[in-house]
Design an enzyme around this catalytic site. Structure first.
Site, PDB file in Angstrom:
ATOM      1  N   LYS A 219      48.377  13.207  18.699  1.00 22.71           N
ATOM      2  CA  LYS A 219      48.915  13.042  17.356  1.00 22.71           C
ATOM      3  C   LYS A 219      49.937  14.162  17.241  1.00 22.71           C
ATOM      4  O   LYS A 219      49.649  15.294  17.606  1.00 22.71           O
ATOM      5  CB  LYS A 219      47.816  13.219  16.324  1.00 22.71           C
TER       6      LYS A 219
ATOM      7  N   HIS B  25      51.659  17.956  12.998  1.00 22.03           N
ATOM      8  CA  HIS B  25      51.687  17.438  11.650  1.00 22.03           C
ATOM      9  C   HIS B  25      51.950  18.578  10.676  1.00 22.03           C
ATOM     10  O   HIS B  25      51.652  19.721  10.985  1.00 22.03           O
ATOM     11  CB  HIS B  25      50.291  16.832  11.435  1.00 22.03           C
TER      12      HIS B  25
ATOM     13  N   HIS C  33      49.391  21.200  10.022  1.00 19.56           N
ATOM     14  CA  HIS C  33      49.302  22.299  10.979  1.00 19.56           C
ATOM     15  C   HIS C  33      50.373  23.351  10.741  1.00 19.56           C
ATOM     16  O   HIS C  33      50.272  24.462  11.217  1.00 19.56           O
ATOM     17  CB  HIS C  33      49.397  21.762  12.412  1.00 19.56           C
TER      18      HIS C  33
HETATM   19  N1  ARG Z   1      42.393  20.454  15.646  1.00 16.01           N
HETATM   20  C1  ARG Z   1      41.806  20.580  14.344  1.00 16.01           C
HETATM   21  C2  ARG Z   1      42.495  19.676  13.355  1.00 16.01           C
HETATM   22  O1  ARG Z   1      43.647  19.402  13.483  1.00 16.01           O
HETATM   23  C3  ARG Z   1      41.854  21.996  13.823  1.00 16.01           C
HETATM   24  C4  ARG Z   1      41.078  23.001  14.644  1.00 16.01           C
HETATM   25  C5  ARG Z   1      40.770  24.229  13.884  1.00 16.01           C
HETATM   26  N2  ARG Z   1      40.075  25.208  14.639  1.00 16.01           N
HETATM   27  C6  ARG Z   1      38.776  25.175  14.984  1.00 16.01           C
HETATM   28  N3  ARG Z   1      38.277  26.128  15.696  1.00 16.01           N
HETATM   29  N4  ARG Z   1      38.014  24.168  14.609  1.00 16.01           N
HETATM   30  O2  ARG Z   1      41.886  19.252  12.413  1.00 16.01           O
END
Ligand code: ARG
Length: 569
Positions: A130, A133, A136
């Site tokens: 993906k 975004h 992020h």
């Molecule tokens: N990849 C996840 C998302 O986009 C965020 C990760 C955040 N960090 C973690 N250690 N869970 O929702």
């Protein structure tokens, strides 16, 4: 920290009130009305022990300090109701403060509070396949700002990108690639090709339910280390990383490590074994869970009935690994509020494991960011691509520059700095727990509370120095800086270190944004009434030093936010 004002007031009060220095410091405040003075000491909190009305206490304390004035940087004091208000001497203030800022330069505001301590910051963390975004984006800019802020406070920061590079979506991508993909699709913008594969998979899966099973199968192969699956995964990973890194360099992101979810594939067993050893896990409907019902946190799912691990399982392995590797003083997760429950579960499990350091782990939440329709992608309805945002920011900023200052050296470079600055600032200036309604017009307004406005303020100061054309020294007649607007600027400069501390304590970049905005406004009020470069050499030397100090603070502030302090605009 240069707390000389507070030190002086405390020393003076200490001789009159019988309470600890700390308590005096804690209670000092800025007067609500500027005319009342520069610092205020309210006496309400003394009423109980002294059994006296606060105004009376104020009178009494005042009568005891009256004879000692002026004292240090305090010029005079007076009572107003329950308050004792202090007025500072511009001369002592300027002499102490400006000399300090001038000598320390970019180290002004730096402290060694965090010396020898590590802070791990989990930031950005997009999901491969993906595209990057805008959700992020906020994590990237808030996380990077906190990183720079804590570094300024002497901590050693480690920025960790917990990439979403593992999980069933990779099974889906592999299936889609094998069925509908060719090498050709990766020739340009591979990251979009990956997204297309992902979307295609979901479309086809509506008519063909076996696809989901195949995807699970492929992911299992990947988990087992199957060479073909691993090879495809690796390529997807690398395409994505390349694109991320390009964006990170534009955004001044502070990422030291790309240890995403896949990194923990071989570390989950140990984590689960530890939980089991402590008797925390149980089997419920064939799945492995930690029952957190009694804490109002539901059941934390760690393994599905088909043995597949989950996002939480990997985060569990990650947090243990990070503690072991970095022995962090704090672990910050800069992730949207939507994941609040996830982190509550994670920290609760650490607490139940008996680790006191669960208290050092914080979910730094933030709200949504909404872009207007024009930024919505046509590919998938509601996704806004960061790349498009950055490009658009540059284009719009360029239009403005061409209108305002077409002679600027490298227009494209400047436009990128300003455009990206506008986006970053719009993201940071809103307190984390609020949603953002992003508007290009607001973000790029050169006269509002925006990134470009602050960058412009800095550029104006830089241009003033160029115009001055000589070396700026701190060897000036400090008594000349006596205008109220000058004093106001100095009082604001004085608060910079304290504001950094507050922003760090609250994990809140918005504190720095409003501070810098206030400083800019102080500067404007000054410009409206006074000129810096005049025929009066002494006065010019004094004022240019003041301007230099404002520039030092503005520059440092902008750098912490991740904005380019522009030399020309
Ligand atoms: N990849 C996840 C998302 O986009 C965020 C990760 C955040 N960090 C973690 N250690 N869970 O929702």
């Amino acid at each position: 920290m240069n707390d000389f004002i507070v030190d002086d007031i405390t020393a003076l009060l200490k001789s009159a009130v019988d309470i600890s220095e700390d308590e005096i410091r804690k209670n000092l405040e800025l007067p609500k009305v500027k005319e009342h003075g520069d610092f205020a000491f309210p006496t309400f909190f003394l009423a109980k022990t002294r059994r006296m009305a606060p105004p009376k206490i104020a009178q009494e304390v005042y009568s005891q300090i009256e004879d000692r004035l002026p004292f240090g940087c305090i010029e005079s004091a007076e009572t107003a109701g329950a308050y004792i208000n202090f007025r500072l001497s511009s001369q002592v203030l300027s002499e102490k403060l400006l000399s300090e800022i001038y000598t320390r330069g970019e180290d002004f505001g730096f402290s060694d509070e965090g010396k020898g301590r590590n802070i791990t910051i989990d930031l950005s963390s997009p999901n491969i396949a993906k595209p990057f975004h805008v959700g992020h984006l906020r994590s990237t800019v808030v996380g990077s700002c906190l990183y720079r802020l804590y570094e300024k406070l002497g901590y050693n920061c480690i920025g960790i990108n917990h990439l979403g590079d593992w999980g069933t979506q990779f099974g889906k991508l592999i299936v889609a690639f094998k069925k509908f993909g060719t090498e050709k699709i990766f020739e340009k913008e591979p990251i979009y090709a990956l997204l297309d594969l992902y979307i295609r998979f979901h479309k086809e899966a509506v008519g063909d339910s076996s696809l989901e099973d195949q995807a699970r199968e492929e992911f299992k192969k990947l988990e087992r280390g199957d060479p073909e699956a691993t090879e495809i995964w690796k390529r997807f990973y690398e395409y994505s990383l390349e694109e991320y890194k390009r964006i990170y360099s534009i955004l001044n992101a502070t990422i030291d490590e790309y240890t995403g979810e896949s990194f923990y594939n071989d570390k989950m067993d140990d984590a689960l074994a530890l939980l089991e050893e402590k008797g925390l896990t149980e089997i419920s409907r064939d799945a492995l869970i930690v029952d957190l019902e009694e804490y109002g946190l539901g059941a934390a799912l760690l393994k599905k009935s088909d043995e597949a691990t989950l996002y939480l399982t990997r985060d569990l392995a990650a947090i243990l690994y990070r503690k072991k590797s970095y022995d962090f003083a704090k672990m910050l997760y800069v992730v949207g509020s939507a994941q609040a429950l996830h982190f509550k579960q994670l920290f609760k499990i650490i607490e139940l494991l008996g680790f006191e350091w669960y208290k050092d782990c914080h979910h730094i939440e933030f709200g949504w960011i909404k872009f207007g329709k024009e930024m919505m992608s046509t590919r998938e309805g509601n996704i806004v691509f960061l790349n498009d945002v950055i490009n658009r920011a540059g284009e719009l900023a360029k239009e403005i520059i061409i209108e305002k200052n077409p002679d600027i050296d490298d227009i494209d470079q400047a436009a990128l700095h300003i455009g990206v600055g506008a986006v970053i600032y719009a993201d940071l200036a809103v307190r984390r727990n609020h949603d953002i309604n992003f508007s290009w017009e607001d973000a790029l307004n050169f006269d509002g509370n925006t990134g470009p406005y602050l960058q412009y303020t800095h550029a104006r100061l830089a241009s003033l120095e160029r115009k001055f054309g000589k070396e700026i020294t701190a060897d000036i007649d400090f008594a000349l800086l006596k205008e109220p607007e000058e004093k106001q600027l100095m009082l604001t400069l004085y608060r910079f270190p304290q504001k950094l501390g507050q922003a760090a304590d609250e994990y809140e970049p918005a504190v720095i944004c409003s501070y810098l905005y206030e400083l800019s406004q102080n500067l404007n009020s000054f410009y409206q009434k006074h000129r810096v470069i005049t025929d009066d050499t002494e006065l010019t030397n004094a004022r240019i030093l003041l301007m230099r100090c404002v520039r030092i603070v503005m520059k440092e502030g902008l750098k912490i936010l991740g904005l380019e302090p522009m030399e020309r605009m």
